[in-house]
Design a protein around this motif. Structure first.
Motif, mmCIF file in Angstrom:
data_model
loop_
_atom_site.group_PDB
_atom_site.id
_atom_site.type_symbol
_atom_site.label_atom_id
_atom_site.label_comp_id
_atom_site.label_asym_id
_atom_site.label_seq_id
_atom_site.Cartn_x
_atom_site.Cartn_y
_atom_site.Cartn_z
ATOM 1 N N LYS A 134 -63.800 2.663 -3.185
ATOM 2 C CA LYS A 134 -62.956 2.580 -4.381
ATOM 3 C C LYS A 134 -63.818 2.517 -5.637
ATOM 4 O O LYS A 134 -63.520 3.163 -6.648
ATOM 5 C CB LYS A 134 -62.034 1.366 -4.315
ATOM 6 C CG LYS A 134 -61.033 1.338 -5.477
ATOM 7 C CD LYS A 134 -59.994 0.247 -5.323
ATOM 8 C CE LYS A 134 -58.948 0.375 -6.431
ATOM 9 N NZ LYS A 134 -57.920 -0.676 -6.345
ATOM 10 N N LEU A 135 -64.915 1.758 -5.576
ATOM 11 C CA LEU A 135 -65.814 1.654 -6.724
ATOM 12 C C LEU A 135 -66.418 3.013 -7.062
ATOM 13 O O LEU A 135 -66.522 3.370 -8.244
ATOM 14 C CB LEU A 135 -66.929 0.644 -6.424
ATOM 15 C CG LEU A 135 -67.985 0.465 -7.531
ATOM 16 C CD1 LEU A 135 -67.335 -0.035 -8.822
ATOM 17 C CD2 LEU A 135 -69.086 -0.488 -7.078
ATOM 18 N N ILE A 136 -66.806 3.769 -6.049
ATOM 19 C CA ILE A 136 -67.389 5.102 -6.277
ATOM 20 C C ILE A 136 -66.404 5.993 -7.033
ATOM 21 O O ILE A 136 -66.767 6.645 -8.023
ATOM 22 C CB ILE A 136 -67.794 5.742 -4.931
ATOM 23 C CG1 ILE A 136 -69.076 5.094 -4.409
ATOM 24 C CG2 ILE A 136 -68.001 7.255 -5.084
ATOM 25 C CD1 ILE A 136 -69.456 5.510 -3.003
ATOM 26 N N ILE A 137 -65.158 6.014 -6.579
ATOM 27 C CA ILE A 137 -64.141 6.854 -7.230
ATOM 28 C C ILE A 137 -63.883 6.386 -8.657
ATOM 29 O O ILE A 137 -63.803 7.195 -9.589
ATOM 30 C CB ILE A 137 -62.838 6.850 -6.401
ATOM 31 C CG1 ILE A 137 -63.077 7.530 -5.042
ATOM 32 C CG2 ILE A 137 -61.716 7.580 -7.147
ATOM 33 C CD1 ILE A 137 -61.941 7.374 -4.054
ATOM 34 N N GLU A 138 -63.789 5.064 -8.845
ATOM 35 C CA GLU A 138 -63.544 4.529 -10.184
ATOM 36 C C GLU A 138 -64.712 4.814 -11.129
ATOM 37 O O GLU A 138 -64.509 5.119 -12.304
ATOM 38 C CB GLU A 138 -63.275 3.025 -10.104
ATOM 39 C CG GLU A 138 -61.910 2.691 -9.518
ATOM 40 C CD GLU A 138 -61.559 1.218 -9.657
ATOM 41 O OE1 GLU A 138 -62.485 0.394 -9.798
ATOM 42 O OE2 GLU A 138 -60.354 0.896 -9.616
ATOM 43 N N TYR A 216 -76.225 8.216 0.127
ATOM 44 C CA TYR A 216 -76.790 9.553 -0.044
ATOM 45 C C TYR A 216 -75.704 10.531 -0.488
ATOM 46 O O TYR A 216 -74.502 10.276 -0.331
ATOM 47 C CB TYR A 216 -77.477 10.033 1.234
ATOM 48 C CG TYR A 216 -76.658 9.859 2.501
ATOM 49 C CD1 TYR A 216 -75.896 10.899 3.025
ATOM 50 C CD2 TYR A 216 -76.661 8.632 3.167
ATOM 51 C CE1 TYR A 216 -75.153 10.733 4.189
ATOM 52 C CE2 TYR A 216 -75.908 8.455 4.335
ATOM 53 C CZ TYR A 216 -75.155 9.503 4.829
ATOM 54 O OH TYR A 216 -74.408 9.338 5.969
ATOM 55 N N GLU A 217 -76.140 11.665 -1.055
ATOM 56 C CA GLU A 217 -75.231 12.579 -1.738
ATOM 57 C C GLU A 217 -74.147 13.165 -0.843
ATOM 58 O O GLU A 217 -73.000 13.301 -1.252
ATOM 59 C CB GLU A 217 -76.024 13.709 -2.409
ATOM 60 C CG GLU A 217 -76.819 13.245 -3.632
ATOM 61 C CD GLU A 217 -77.321 14.417 -4.462
ATOM 62 O OE1 GLU A 217 -76.475 15.180 -4.975
ATOM 63 O OE2 GLU A 217 -78.545 14.563 -4.581
ATOM 64 N N THR A 218 -74.505 13.541 0.391
ATOM 65 C CA THR A 218 -73.497 14.147 1.271
ATOM 66 C C THR A 218 -72.410 13.144 1.646
ATOM 67 O O THR A 218 -71.239 13.511 1.789
ATOM 68 C CB THR A 218 -74.143 14.713 2.553
ATOM 69 O OG1 THR A 218 -74.959 13.697 3.161
ATOM 70 C CG2 THR A 218 -74.967 15.936 2.252
ATOM 71 N N ARG A 222 -68.405 13.436 0.873
ATOM 72 C CA ARG A 222 -67.427 13.273 1.942
ATOM 73 C C ARG A 222 -66.367 12.229 1.575
ATOM 74 O O ARG A 222 -65.184 12.413 1.869
ATOM 75 C CB ARG A 222 -68.149 12.875 3.236
ATOM 76 C CG ARG A 222 -67.304 13.014 4.480
ATOM 77 C CD ARG A 222 -68.149 13.112 5.726
ATOM 78 N NE ARG A 222 -68.892 11.900 6.004
ATOM 79 C CZ ARG A 222 -70.212 11.838 6.080
ATOM 80 N NH1 ARG A 222 -70.938 12.919 5.873
ATOM 81 N NH2 ARG A 222 -70.820 10.710 6.361
ATOM 82 N N ILE A 223 -66.786 11.159 0.927
ATOM 83 C CA ILE A 223 -65.854 10.111 0.511
ATOM 84 C C ILE A 223 -64.821 10.675 -0.464
ATOM 85 O O ILE A 223 -63.612 10.478 -0.301
ATOM 86 C CB ILE A 223 -66.616 8.928 -0.138
ATOM 87 C CG1 ILE A 223 -67.395 8.151 0.934
ATOM 88 C CG2 ILE A 223 -65.655 7.985 -0.875
ATOM 89 C CD1 ILE A 223 -68.410 7.179 0.379
ATOM 90 N N ILE A 224 -65.297 11.405 -1.475
ATOM 91 C CA ILE A 224 -64.383 11.982 -2.473
ATOM 92 C C ILE A 224 -63.449 12.985 -1.817
ATOM 93 O O ILE A 224 -62.237 12.978 -2.048
ATOM 94 C CB ILE A 224 -65.177 12.665 -3.612
ATOM 95 C CG1 ILE A 224 -66.079 11.650 -4.330
ATOM 96 C CG2 ILE A 224 -64.234 13.343 -4.604
ATOM 97 C CD1 ILE A 224 -65.353 10.449 -4.896
ATOM 98 N N ASN A 225 -64.002 13.845 -0.975
ATOM 99 C CA ASN A 225 -63.187 14.870 -0.327
ATOM 100 C C ASN A 225 -62.125 14.250 0.582
ATOM 101 O O ASN A 225 -60.968 14.689 0.593
ATOM 102 C CB ASN A 225 -64.088 15.809 0.476
ATOM 103 C CG ASN A 225 -63.344 17.021 0.996
ATOM 104 O OD1 ASN A 225 -62.915 17.892 0.241
ATOM 105 N ND2 ASN A 225 -63.167 17.071 2.305
ATOM 106 N N ASP A 226 -62.494 13.221 1.331
ATOM 107 C CA ASP A 226 -61.560 12.584 2.266
ATOM 108 C C ASP A 226 -60.382 11.948 1.543
ATOM 109 O O ASP A 226 -59.226 12.125 1.934
ATOM 110 C CB ASP A 226 -62.288 11.528 3.111
ATOM 111 C CG ASP A 226 -63.199 12.147 4.164
ATOM 112 O OD1 ASP A 226 -63.126 13.371 4.356
ATOM 113 O OD2 ASP A 226 -64.001 11.406 4.775
#
Length: 296
Positions: A134-138, A216-218, A222-226
């Protein structure tokens, strides 16, 4: 002149990041291997353009996009310009090369509703990974940060009390980006969960895997895509689309173009203007709705 002199030039004089220099090195080594295999030459300082052209054709045949091939040629061209500058060669074999044609990519941002669905309606549990995701997306949506910039964030980059994050961008240029209150709250919860990890190897980095090493970047992709696959039917669902959405939504709400430029870490206004096409669409709607003569 050694190849190290070239990489030092990129790092110290051009102020390129280590990641960028590594990409340049990889591209040039790729060409070196091609020349060695096809022409039995150990040096790329005395090649001619037809030989380079053969390399370009071989890259096309492997299925690489013109954009990727242009990047590789640009790396090689930068190297030859350096050799010319220091007097190791008398002529740049790429001086008359013209870049391969590329089609302009239309980047379609997520709608405000799609982002709201992800952040407000999808389930982020209170586990370490749930809070981190959630933090990454925010962070992406509230700061417009690039993927590599997010991966490289340090714990020391965050000032919770001032509600700011210090971002190290391209060419090691720093910028300060404000944090929203909602991001601050998620950040505090994440840091608490992070501190409870059994092992932390990369303690200096903010975002970690559950094994305690730097994310790591991949995995970020994957998190955003999922998550966005659950809320959006768009073909491309990536960190860059979130960055694109950040800029587009700010401009739609009337943000100053120069301010958005600074937040994104762009060096020129032209780079930021690619995000204005959706903003123009919104302006047309407002103009049509508000102008006294629009009904005539």
């Amino acid at each position: 002149m050694t190849f190290k002199a070239f990489t030092d030039y990129l790092l110290l004089e051009k102020n390129y990041s280590k990641l960028t220099v590594k990409a340049y090195q990889s591209d040039i080594e790729s060409f070196q291997n091609f020349i060695t295999n096809h022409y039995k030459s150990k040096s790329i300082t005395n090649v001619n353009y037809p030989q380079i052209r053969t390399w370009i054709v071989s890259l096309v045949e492997t299925g690489l996009t013109n954009r990727t091939i242009n990047r590789k040629i640009s790396s090689l061209n930068t190297y030859y310009k350096f050799l010319l500058k220091v007097g190791d060669i008398s002529q740049n074999p790429l001086s008359k090369h013209r870049a391969l044609k590329t089609s302009k990519k239309v980047q379609i941002p997520f709608s405000e509703q799609e982002i709201k669905t992800v952040l407000d309606d999808l389930n982020f549990d209170n586990s370490f990974e749930g809070l981190r995701n959630k933090l990454i997306i925010e962070l992406f949506y509230s700061t417009g940060i690039r993927r590599i910039e997010l991966v490289e964030l340090k714990t020391s980059s965050i000032d919770i009390f001032a509600k700011t994050v210090k971002v190290l961008g391209k060419r090691n240029k720093e910028r300060i980006v404000p944090l929203l209150n909602s991001v601050k709250e998620t950040l505090k919860k994440y840091l608490e969960a992070r501190n409870n990890l059994t092992i932390i190897t990369d303690s200096g980095h903010l975002l970690l895997t559950k094994k305690g090493v730097k994310i790591y970047e991949t995995l970020v992709y994957r998190i955003i895509n999922d998550y966005f696959s659950q809320a959006s039917a768009k073909v491309k669902k990536s960190p860059h689309i979130l960055r694109h959405s950040f800029a587009t939504h700010l401009l739609n709400q009337g943000a100053d173009l120069n301010a958005v430029k600074e937040l994104l870490g762009h060096t020129s206004l032209a780079a930021t203007q690619v995000y204005t096409h959706n903003s123009i669409t919104e302006l047309k709607k407002v103009h049509l709705k508000a102008h006294p003569r629009s009904k005539k």
